[in-house]
Motif scaffolding. Structure first.
Motif, PDB file in Angstrom:
ATOM      1  N   LYS A   1       0.840  -1.211   0.000  1.00  2.00           N
ATOM      2  CA  LYS A   1       0.000   0.000   0.000  1.00  2.00           C
ATOM      3  C   LYS A   1       0.873   1.259   0.000  1.00  2.00           C
ATOM      4  O   LYS A   1       0.625   2.220  -0.734  1.00  2.00           O
ATOM      5  N   GLU A   2       1.924   1.226   0.858  1.00  2.00           N
ATOM      6  CA  GLU A   2       2.831   2.367   0.925  1.00  2.00           C
ATOM      7  C   GLU A   2       3.534   2.593  -0.412  1.00  2.00           C
ATOM      8  O   GLU A   2       3.700   3.718  -0.882  1.00  2.00           O
ATOM      9  N   ARG A   3       3.916   1.449  -1.014  1.00  2.00           N
ATOM     10  CA  ARG A   3       4.570   1.539  -2.320  1.00  2.00           C
ATOM     11  C   ARG A   3       3.626   2.159  -3.346  1.00  2.00           C
ATOM     12  O   ARG A   3       4.011   3.055  -4.112  1.00  2.00           O
ATOM     13  N   ALA A   4       2.380   1.649  -3.295  1.00  2.00           N
ATOM     14  CA  ALA A   4       1.394   2.200  -4.226  1.00  2.00           C
ATOM     15  C   ALA A   4       1.165   3.684  -3.967  1.00  2.00           C
ATOM     16  O   ALA A   4       1.058   4.497  -4.892  1.00  2.00           O
ATOM     17  N   LYS A   5       1.135   4.036  -2.640  1.00  2.00           N
ATOM     18  CA  LYS A   5       0.922   5.444  -2.281  1.00  2.00           C
ATOM     19  C   LYS A   5       2.090   6.295  -2.770  1.00  2.00           C
ATOM     20  O   LYS A   5       1.904   7.380  -3.358  1.00  2.00           O
ATOM     21  N   LEU A   6       3.328   5.772  -2.516  1.00  2.00           N
ATOM     22  CA  LEU A   6       4.504   6.525  -2.967  1.00  2.00           C
ATOM     23  C   LEU A   6       4.521   6.668  -4.483  1.00  2.00           C
ATOM     24  O   LEU A   6       4.836   7.745  -5.017  1.00  2.00           O
ATOM     25  N   LEU A   7       4.183   5.552  -5.152  1.00  2.00           N
ATOM     26  CA  LEU A   7       4.148   5.622  -6.615  1.00  2.00           C
ATOM     27  C   LEU A   7       3.094   6.625  -7.091  1.00  2.00           C
ATOM     28  O   LEU A   7       3.325   7.386  -8.042  1.00  2.00           O
TER      29      LEU A   7
ATOM     30  N   ASP B   1       3.824   9.845  -9.122  1.00  2.00           N
ATOM     31  CA  ASP B   1       3.133  10.125 -10.389  1.00  2.00           C
ATOM     32  C   ASP B   1       2.488  11.506 -10.365  1.00  2.00           C
ATOM     33  O   ASP B   1       2.554  12.257 -11.347  1.00  2.00           O
ATOM     34  N   THR B   2       1.881  11.822  -9.200  1.00  2.00           N
ATOM     35  CA  THR B   2       1.232  13.133  -9.085  1.00  2.00           C
ATOM     36  C   THR B   2       2.253  14.261  -9.211  1.00  2.00           C
ATOM     37  O   THR B   2       2.055  15.243  -9.939  1.00  2.00           O
ATOM     38  N   GLN B   3       3.378  14.078  -8.470  1.00  2.00           N
ATOM     39  CA  GLN B   3       4.407  15.117  -8.530  1.00  2.00           C
ATOM     40  C   GLN B   3       4.992  15.228  -9.933  1.00  2.00           C
ATOM     41  O   GLN B   3       5.231  16.327 -10.440  1.00  2.00           O
ATOM     42  N   ALA B   4       5.225  14.056 -10.542  1.00  2.00           N
ATOM     43  CA  ALA B   4       5.764  14.084 -11.910  1.00  2.00           C
ATOM     44  C   ALA B   4       4.802  14.789 -12.861  1.00  2.00           C
ATOM     45  O   ALA B   4       5.212  15.583 -13.712  1.00  2.00           O
TER      46      ALA B   4
ATOM     47  N   ALA C   1       2.614  17.017 -12.004  1.00  2.00           N
ATOM     48  CA  ALA C   1       2.610  18.449 -11.693  1.00  2.00           C
ATOM     49  C   ALA C   1       3.826  19.133 -12.287  1.00  2.00           C
ATOM     50  O   ALA C   1       3.735  20.216 -12.883  1.00  2.00           O
ATOM     51  N   ILE C   2       4.997  18.482 -12.102  1.00  2.00           N
ATOM     52  CA  ILE C   2       6.235  19.062 -12.661  1.00  2.00           C
ATOM     53  C   ILE C   2       6.148  19.157 -14.174  1.00  2.00           C
ATOM     54  O   ILE C   2       6.534  20.153 -14.787  1.00  2.00           O
ATOM     55  N   LEU C   3       5.601  18.086 -14.769  1.00  2.00           N
ATOM     56  CA  LEU C   3       5.458  18.086 -16.228  1.00  2.00           C
ATOM     57  C   LEU C   3       4.524  19.212 -16.685  1.00  2.00           C
ATOM     58  O   LEU C   3       4.838  19.948 -17.637  1.00  2.00           O
ATOM     59  N   ALA C   4       3.416  19.344 -15.953  1.00  2.00           N
ATOM     60  CA  ALA C   4       2.460  20.399 -16.325  1.00  2.00           C
ATOM     61  C   ALA C   4       3.082  21.773 -16.143  1.00  2.00           C
ATOM     62  O   ALA C   4       2.946  22.657 -17.009  1.00  2.00           O
ATOM     63  N   GLU C   5       3.820  21.913 -15.004  1.00  2.00           N
ATOM     64  CA  GLU C   5       4.459  23.215 -14.754  1.00  2.00           C
ATOM     65  C   GLU C   5       5.513  23.519 -15.812  1.00  2.00           C
ATOM     66  O   GLU C   5       5.610  24.632 -16.330  1.00  2.00           O
TER      67      GLU C   5
END
Lengths: 175, 180
Positions: B90-96, B100-103, B105-109
């Motif tokens: 679950k933690e792995r999935a959460k981290l992933l 993914d969310t941060q990536a 966001a960075i991609l969008a930014e």
């Protein structure tokens, strides 16, 4: 300082020319020499070159004016060269012309022409300019190829310009 | 008579009263001795044996209990490990998911910034092109004006023959003389 020097030289030259009864000749010679120096950069540089001995520069003036100018004129110009004030010559010449003209109740009329004027043309021009100025004029004609054609006359602060150069400049300004 | 001879003589069935059955006395004495031995065994040996068996049974039971407890503990540990594995997954999935969310966001930014920069560069390039076009146009007009002026001056100067010059002078004199 130069104004006071010019005035002093003019007074002295006028008195010397008057004493020799050569005011007209001297002021005419001076006027022509001044215009020649103004239009000839090489001559101006040579006469103002302080590295040349003054006697050498005086010889240049004597060779330039010899046989073409009054003897008094040659001596006066040599004096200017000798005292190292040849750069004042145009101002001195103009002031001398003005003073000589004033002594004869004349107005100085400087006319620039692309070609030399005949004596008849000068006489008619002097008469016409005298009428325009309201008093007789002392006509000084300068041959200046830059005007291309026609004449421009300056009487005091008044300028009567009917030169081809001015017309061309007016046309150019419309581009 | 030596000893060997005595023994052989004693064992000799032919010397007994019956070749199969012992004598009555031996039977009695033997039976008594057996009873005594069995009684002694029952009296002294059986409790010890019983105690040993009970101890053995208790030990085996204890081992069984310990095994059962160990199995329970192992099951509990296995459950904990499975839960831990589940948490890790679950933690792995959460981290992933966070990565993914941060990536994203960075991609969008980055895309937004690049879009702005590209738009800015395009605007500047357009402005520079327009300025250069205007400047070149001005320079060209000035050059054309200068060249046309020179050409006009040369043409006029070439057309200025002596007759024309004299006419211009005479016209000037006439005009000035007529002005007053």
């Amino acid at each position: 300082m130069s104004t006071a020097q010019v005035t002093a030289y003019v007074v002295a030259m006028f008195e010397i020319a008057s004493a020799n009864d050569a005011v007209s000749a001297v002021e005419d010679d001076m006027f022509r020499l001044a215009r020649a120096i103004e239009s000839n950069e090489q001559l101006r540089a040579a006469l103002n070159d302080t590295s040349l001995p003054s006697d050498r520069r005086q010889k240049i003036v004597e060779q330039l004016l010899g046989g073409k100018a009054h003897n008094v004129t040659v001596q006066l110009v040599s004096m200017l060269v000798g005292t190292g004030h040849i750069s004042l010559l145009p101002q001195v010449a103009d002031a001398l012309v003005k003073r000589a003209s004033s002594s004869k109740q004349l107005e100085v009329a400087e006319v620039r022409s692309a070609v030399a004027l005949s004596d008849a043309q000068k006489a008619r021009l002097a008469e016409a300019l005298g009428k325009a100025a309201g008093r007789p004029v002392n006509l000084k004609v300068v041959v200046d190829p830059n005007v291309i054609g026609g004449l421009v006359a300056t009487i005091g602060d008044e300028v009567i310009d009917d030169t081809v150069r001015t017309r061309l400049d007016q046309v150019k300004s419309r581009f | 008579m030596n000893v060997f001879a005595v023994i052989v003589a004693a064992e000799d069935p032919s010397q007994s009263h019956h070749w199969l059955f012992p004598e009555i006395g031996e039977i009695v004495y033997g039976s008594l001795a057996s009873l005594i031995i069995f009684a002694a065994l029952y009296k002294f040996g059986w409790p010890a044996a019983k105690k040993a068996l009970e101890a053995r049974t208790a030990g085996i039971q204890k081992e069984l209990d310990d095994s059962a407890a160990a199995q329970v503990q192992a099951d509990a540990d296995a459950t904990d490990i499975r839960r831990a594995l589940g948490d890790i997954a679950k933690e792995r999935a959460k981290l992933l998911a966070e990565a993914d969310t941060q990536a994203a966001a960075i991609l969008a930014e980055g895309r937004a910034r690049i879009t702005v920069e590209v738009a800015d560069m395009e605007a500047r390039a357009t402005a520079e092109v327009l300025a250069a076009r205007g400047r070149i146009g001005d320079e060209l007009r000035a050059e054309i004006s200068y060249l046309s002026g020179v050409a006009t001056t040369d043409a006029v100067r070439a057309a200025m023959d002596d007759r024309t010059q004299q006419e211009l002078v005479d016209n000037f004199i006439a005009k000035v003389g007529a002005s007053r």
